[in-house]
Design a protein around this motif. Structure first.
Motif, mmCIF file in Angstrom:
data_model
loop_
_atom_site.group_PDB
_atom_site.id
_atom_site.type_symbol
_atom_site.label_atom_id
_atom_site.label_comp_id
_atom_site.label_asym_id
_atom_site.label_seq_id
_atom_site.Cartn_x
_atom_site.Cartn_y
_atom_site.Cartn_z
ATOM 1 N N TYR A 663 0.840 -1.204 0.000
ATOM 2 C CA TYR A 663 0.000 0.000 0.000
ATOM 3 C C TYR A 663 0.876 1.256 0.000
ATOM 4 C CZ TYR A 663 -3.502 3.424 1.473
ATOM 5 O OH TYR A 663 -4.328 4.515 1.547
ATOM 6 N N ALA A 664 1.895 1.289 0.872
ATOM 7 C CA ALA A 664 2.775 2.452 0.951
ATOM 8 C C ALA A 664 3.552 2.635 -0.349
ATOM 9 C CB ALA A 664 3.737 2.300 2.133
ATOM 10 N N ALA A 665 4.004 1.521 -0.916
ATOM 11 C CA ALA A 665 4.733 1.605 -2.189
ATOM 12 C C ALA A 665 3.828 2.153 -3.282
ATOM 13 C CB ALA A 665 5.270 0.227 -2.569
ATOM 14 N N GLY A 666 2.556 1.711 -3.265
ATOM 15 C CA GLY A 666 1.603 2.205 -4.250
ATOM 16 C C GLY A 666 1.378 3.702 -4.141
ATOM 17 N N LEU A 667 1.325 4.224 -2.911
ATOM 18 C CA LEU A 667 1.162 5.665 -2.722
ATOM 19 C C LEU A 667 2.353 6.433 -3.278
ATOM 20 C CD1 LEU A 667 -0.347 5.952 0.888
ATOM 21 C CD2 LEU A 667 -1.521 6.240 -1.301
ATOM 22 N N ARG A 668 3.549 5.899 -3.083
ATOM 23 C CA ARG A 668 4.744 6.580 -3.578
ATOM 24 C C ARG A 668 4.787 6.593 -5.099
ATOM 25 N NH1 ARG A 668 10.071 5.375 -0.018
ATOM 26 N NH2 ARG A 668 10.776 7.017 -1.435
ATOM 27 N N CYS A 669 4.135 5.626 -5.720
ATOM 28 C CA CYS A 669 4.158 5.510 -7.190
ATOM 29 C C CYS A 669 2.827 5.917 -7.828
ATOM 30 C CB CYS A 669 4.491 4.076 -7.591
ATOM 31 S SG CYS A 669 6.113 3.512 -7.059
ATOM 32 N N GLN A 670 1.988 6.587 -7.082
ATOM 33 C CA GLN A 670 0.634 6.848 -7.573
ATOM 34 C C GLN A 670 0.620 7.642 -8.882
ATOM 35 O OE1 GLN A 670 -2.005 9.463 -5.240
ATOM 36 N NE2 GLN A 670 -3.560 7.874 -5.360
ATOM 37 N N THR A 671 1.392 8.716 -8.963
ATOM 38 C CA THR A 671 1.396 9.515 -10.199
ATOM 39 C C THR A 671 1.964 8.717 -11.369
ATOM 40 O OG1 THR A 671 3.535 10.470 -9.562
ATOM 41 C CG2 THR A 671 1.551 11.710 -8.967
ATOM 42 N N HIS A 672 2.945 7.871 -11.071
ATOM 43 C CA HIS A 672 3.512 6.996 -12.106
ATOM 44 C C HIS A 672 2.442 6.030 -12.617
ATOM 45 C CE1 HIS A 672 7.379 4.623 -13.351
ATOM 46 N NE2 HIS A 672 6.444 4.522 -14.268
ATOM 47 N N MET A 673 1.624 5.510 -11.701
ATOM 48 C CA MET A 673 0.553 4.585 -12.089
ATOM 49 C C MET A 673 -0.420 5.257 -13.050
ATOM 50 S SD MET A 673 -0.277 2.840 -8.383
ATOM 51 C CE MET A 673 -1.487 1.660 -8.983
ATOM 52 N N ILE A 674 -0.770 6.487 -12.743
ATOM 53 C CA ILE A 674 -1.742 7.205 -13.577
ATOM 54 C C ILE A 674 -1.167 7.471 -14.964
ATOM 55 C CG2 ILE A 674 -2.969 9.409 -13.808
ATOM 56 C CD1 ILE A 674 -3.229 9.297 -10.690
ATOM 57 N N GLU A 675 0.117 7.851 -15.021
ATOM 58 C CA GLU A 675 0.765 8.069 -16.318
ATOM 59 C C GLU A 675 0.815 6.788 -17.139
ATOM 60 O OE1 GLU A 675 2.541 10.847 -17.998
ATOM 61 O OE2 GLU A 675 0.915 11.706 -16.823
#
Length: 775
Positions: A663-675
């Motif tokens: 979950y924490a890793a996902g938050l750190r990569c959230q903008t990357h996920m959207i791109e």
């Protein structure tokens, strides 16, 4: 006819030829300096004016001495009579009319016909030099004005009939689209600005009832319940309503798509027998009560409960706190029933979110005990939709009201489900409702198309500035910057339509094993299309200046009504994260299934890309043939999508390896996920656009135009991401500049077909409605 004109006036042929221009110049009772200069300067060179004619023109163009009312009325009568004699194939043009009047004054002498036809260019130049004549002036002069093209509509010869493009866009659904358009053009669907939400809601309800009576609402329902078992027809009907009124579109979708869809897709035959027939005709209005104040996107966390009481065989539906109230429920004030999503609790155990039919009102439309409904009040837009909040206080309903296709309660009081895994059951239940994410972006795209049609057509009428005061001012769509603002959006509208059409086909032909992929695709396309809608409408509003700010020209309602599209049926940011997670799952799965071979394949593809796409020659290649080639731009889209997913996976893995939670890793990569998700959608849209063009026969009249339109979409998208491509060493700065220039060139090349492209959307003038867009 010439003799008749001579009997009604003592004016010379030359003055009669100039009379339509004089009348138009004085129509607002004021001549500006430019108009005076244009008339006087150009008149000196006109071969059909003698010295006395020129003296009279100088007197009649003096701003200090406007013509007397009686004289002005005589001008109008003479010019109007002449306009009635204008052949029907001629333009509604002051120049055409002047040529006719000059010839008529000479008794239509056959030997003078060629002379007066030769005066058309000079008269046309004068007309354009007036700086734009008000539309009301043309309407006051020309009978059948709407059947003629005004002089101001000078555009290059289009290469394609718009009807050909419309046939491509409508595809196999032309019949239901035409059927809905015909209904929407009835007098009963005439739009008016209703400031009070109660009046507006009543109008929208009446429209929905008429659509229900026509069978449009029930299109997706089984034939046994008055429908046509045709989800595709329902989807394009919903899309077509977006050309008319978006409050109507949304209320239609709530009644027939959400409430009706919940019953049809989550219920069993007893529910279908009880509710579907009357739902399809809107005899039984219902709503879809899922979202809560405290839980929007997190459906799994809904707090409303449905506790089973085995002694009475009832479900007790309850809102445990204020934030558990159902929020923003469309149709809340008109409904008699609600499909309420709540935590199903049987024998003290929660079995997750299920839907229960709960009566809200009786036959007299009075609220039933335990039901509290509040009006959401005025909103930014969609004020014709009766959104409200709903709370339940220990409301008892029969256990048969549980929509139990995927989970029910036995006569012995035991919970059962054909899907044992609770998580899979939850997503299966929500997956049956993915139709909303298939339909909503289509209606949003209709709004974007409407805005683009208005802005482009206005750009082909409105003139501004000229190098020579005696020449016509420049059409605003002839300005390169205006082309840059609008034409890439037109191209993106076509590409987005092709992507959404592919999604609809996949959804209609779905198999159970395809649903996860379709859900992810629907999430991504919904976000992509609705963000495009809001951006396109804003750009079109600005591109139409002050005229676009007038309510009559529709941008106000289009902007306000579509703004919510980006956050309902799933917040766009959340939806793109959902897609990104699906992409990561596929990425991980490919490595798990193929093992070391997958690693070799991945590395091999990386090496191939470096050799073929990222070599020193290719990243610097700037010739047009290369930039507009499918080999280049499709590879660029696929590279971006592939690279963003793989680097996202690497980042997440690194964070988790360092000890962070997923979950924490996902938050750190959230903008990357959207791109990454957006890049995947763009690659999909391009792929399906190219497939639609490829499917056209080699001699198809629209193939070349659509190929160039897709090229513009592709290169403009690459230009938008040029910073990323530069950072990734996929292009050099020199190539980035060349791409920008190529976009400029494509815009100028598509300019002659601008009207064709937007008219190809197939929006009838009666539905377009904006005065600035109507010829």
């Amino acid at each position: 006819m010439g003799a008749e004109f001579q009997m009604n006036t003592q004016l010379s042929p030359g003055i009669q030829a100039m009379l339509p221009l004089l009348y138009a110049a004085w129509a607002d009772r004021h001549l500006n300096l430019k108009e005076i200069h244009a008339i006087r300067k150009r008149a000196a060179d006109l071969p059909f004016l003698d010295a006395e004619d020129k003296r009279l023109l100088v007197a009649w163009s003096d701003p200090a001495y406007p013509p007397a009312r009686e004289l002005f009325q005589r001008w109008h009568t003479l010019v109007r009579n002449g306009a009635e004699q204008l052949p029907p194939e001629r333009l509604a043009s002051l120049a055409e009319l002047g040529s006719l009047l000059g010839h008529a004054a000479e008794g239509f002498a056959p030997d003078r016909q060629a002379f007066w036809e030769a005066q058309l260019p000079a008269l046309t130049e004068l007309e354009l030099g007036l700086g734009g004549v008000d539309e009301t002036t043309y309407r006051s002069l020309f009978p059948r004005y709407d059947q003629r093209n005004k002089l101001q509509e000078f555009t290059e010869e289009a290469s394609v009939d718009p009807a050909v493009l419309q046939a491509i866009l409508d595809g196999p659904w032309a019949e239901p689209i035409a059927r809905v358009k015909d209904i929407l053009q009835r007098p009963s669907f005439e739009r008016s600005i209703l400031r009070l939400k109660e009046d507006y809601r009543a109008q929208v309800l009446a429209w929905c009832e008429e659509l229900g009576r026509e069978g449009i609402g029930a299109l997706a329902f089984p034939k046994a319940y008055g429908g046509e078992d045709d989800m595709a027809a329902y989807s394009v009907a919903f899309e077509t309503l977006g050309y008319h009124d978006l409050s109507l579109t949304i209320k239609f979708g709530v009644q027939f798509g959400l409430w009706g869809g919940a019953v049809a897709n989550l219920g069993t035959q007893r529910h279908h027998d009880k509710y579907l027939q009357k739902t399809g005709t809107l005899e039984l209005p219902g709503c879809f009560a899922m979202t809560e104040t405290g839980h929007g996107s997190n459906v799994r966390g809904l707090e409303t409960t449905a506790v089973y009481d085995h002694q009475t065989r009832e479900l007790i539906v309850h809102s445990p706190n204020e934030d558990a109230g159902k929020e923003y429920i469309g149709n809340a004030l008109h409904s008699r029933l609600a499909a309420v999503f709540c935590q199903l609790i049987v024998d003290g155990e929660s079995h997750g979110v299920h839907a229960v039919v709960v009566p809200l009102r009786d036959a007299k439309h009075e609220l039933l005990p335990g039901i509290r409904v509040e009006d959401n009040g005025y909103k930014l837009g969609l004020n014709g939709v009766d959104n409200g909040r709903i709370w339940f206080s220990q409301v008892r309903v029969p256990v048969d009201n549980l929509l139990d296709k995927y989970g029910g309660i036995t006569p012995e009081g035991q919970y059962y489900s054909p899907i044992e895994n609770p998580s899979r059951r939850f997503f299966t239940m929500l997956g049956t409702l993915v139709g909303g994410r298939v339909c909503v972006p289509r209606a949003g795209l209709s709004a974007a198309k409407t805005a683009l049609a208005i802005a482009v057509r206005y750009g082909l009428r409105r003139r501004q500035f000229a190098a020579d005061p005696l020449k016509a001012e420049t059409l605003i769509l002839d300005y390169p910057n205006q082309q840059r603002r609008l034409l890439p959006l037109v191209a993106k509208a076509y590409a987005t339509q092709f992507g959404l059409d592919y999604l609809l086909h996949r959804y209609i032909d779905r198999k159970p094993e395809d649903m996860q992929e379709i859900e992810a695709m629907a999430a991504g396309l919904k976000a992509y299309a609705t963000w495009f809608t809001t951006a396109a409408i804003q750009e079109c509003r600005e591109a139409t200046g002050g005229k676009g700010y007038l309510a009559e020209n529709r941008f106000a309602e289009l902007k306000a009504d579509t703004d919510i599209f980006t956050t309902f049926e799933g917040d766009n940011t959340v939806l793109l994260q959902l897609l990104a997670k699906s992409l990561l799952s596929d990425f991980k799965k490919s490595f798990q299934e193929d093992g070391s071979f997958a690693v070799l394949k991945y590395m091999g593809r990386r090496m191939t890309t470096i050799v073929t796409e990222q070599n020193p020659f290719t990243i610097r290649q700037t010739d047009r043939e290369h930039l507009t080639s499918r080999t280049f731009y499709q590879a660029a889209f696929e590279f971006r999508a592939r690279r963003l997913v793989s680097t996202l996976a690497q980042r997440l893995r690194a964070y988790i390896k360092e000890g962070e939670s997923a979950y924490a890793a996902g938050l750190r990569c959230q903008t990357h996920m959207i791109e990454a998700a957006q890049a995947w959608v763009e690659a999909l849209v391009l792929e399906k656009s190219l497939a639609r063009v490829d499917a056209l026969a080699s001699g198809h009249p629209a193939k070349a135009l659509l190929k160039k339109t897709v090229q513009l979409y592709a290169l403009h998208t690459i230009e938008t991401h040029s910073g990323w491509y530069l950072e990734s060493d996929y292009i050099t700065g020199q190539k980035s500049k060349a791409i920008r220039k190529a976009v400029d060139v494509l815009c100028s090349e598509l300019r002659p077909d601008a009207a064709t492209l937007v008219n190809g959307f197939g929006i009838p003038d009666a539905l377009l409605a904006a005065p600035i867009a109507l010829y």
